[in-house]
Scaffold this motif. Sequence first.
Motif, PDB file in Angstrom:
ATOM      1  N   TYR A  31       0.835  -1.204   0.000  1.00  0.00           N
ATOM      2  CA  TYR A  31       0.000   0.000   0.000  1.00  0.00           C
ATOM      3  C   TYR A  31       0.867   1.250   0.000  1.00  0.00           C
ATOM      4  O   TYR A  31       0.936   1.986   0.985  1.00  0.00           O
ATOM      5  N   TYR A  34       2.496   4.270   2.013  1.00  0.00           N
ATOM      6  CA  TYR A  34       2.597   3.877   3.417  1.00  0.00           C
ATOM      7  C   TYR A  34       3.586   2.725   3.591  1.00  0.00           C
ATOM      8  O   TYR A  34       4.472   2.773   4.446  1.00  0.00           O
ATOM      9  N   TYR A 173      -2.657   7.058  -1.861  1.00  0.00           N
ATOM     10  CA  TYR A 173      -2.416   5.847  -2.647  1.00  0.00           C
ATOM     11  C   TYR A 173      -2.856   6.027  -4.098  1.00  0.00           C
ATOM     12  O   TYR A 173      -2.153   5.618  -5.025  1.00  0.00           O
TER      13      TYR A 173
END
Length: 238
Positions: A31, A34, A173
Amino acid sequence: MKKLILSTTALALTAGLAMAETVRMGTEGAYPPYNFINDAGEVDGFERELGDELCTRAELTCEWVTNEWDSIIPNLVSGNYDTIIAGMSITAERDEVIDFTQNYTQPDPSGYLALMGADVDVKGGILAAQTGTIQAAHIAASGATLVEFATPEETIAAVRSGEADAVLADDAYLRPFAAENDDLTMLAETELLGGGVGMGVRESDGELKAKFDAAIQSMKDDGTLNALLAKWEIGPGF
């Protein structure tokens, strides 16, 4: 950010850390920005840098463990690792099963990614989200049709294939996909979900939680957390 839909059997799992010499840091590794796996096969991203610095400040030896998102809380509770540091939003439902440190990000907007030129109804269309996330829960409660996928990459593929009108996920994202692909765009609508991201620990590990709480606070106090958030382009600072 993400929100697991927990089974009653998962709620019953318990384990203790007993302050092991090495703290195992559990993350998804899928992800960005992150957390992700880099070309060397190592955990990388905002949370890798953050976690390493927190371990240094807390005077802990840490190692990194990856786990699929849909079982990340049960595997923490059962003792397969000692923390979750995986873009996990602090929610009341999760807090019934595990404890959280203080947040290390502010609540960050979730955005919608769609095909360029598509006419998307975010209230009544077909929307994709990763299984067990707060975005999936939001779609399910909104009146739109939810289609869920195990990984975030599959949600993007569903938009491209026409299986979904748009995907809802963290803006940090999705935005790089829109910037790097001419066929994709971010919609104007955003959703502010969750209470910020924190580290998850077992409810029995109060000493470990306190160590990481103090380390997070020290990074807030000296500005290094804000600098790290800015480097990885994640939400507002503190």
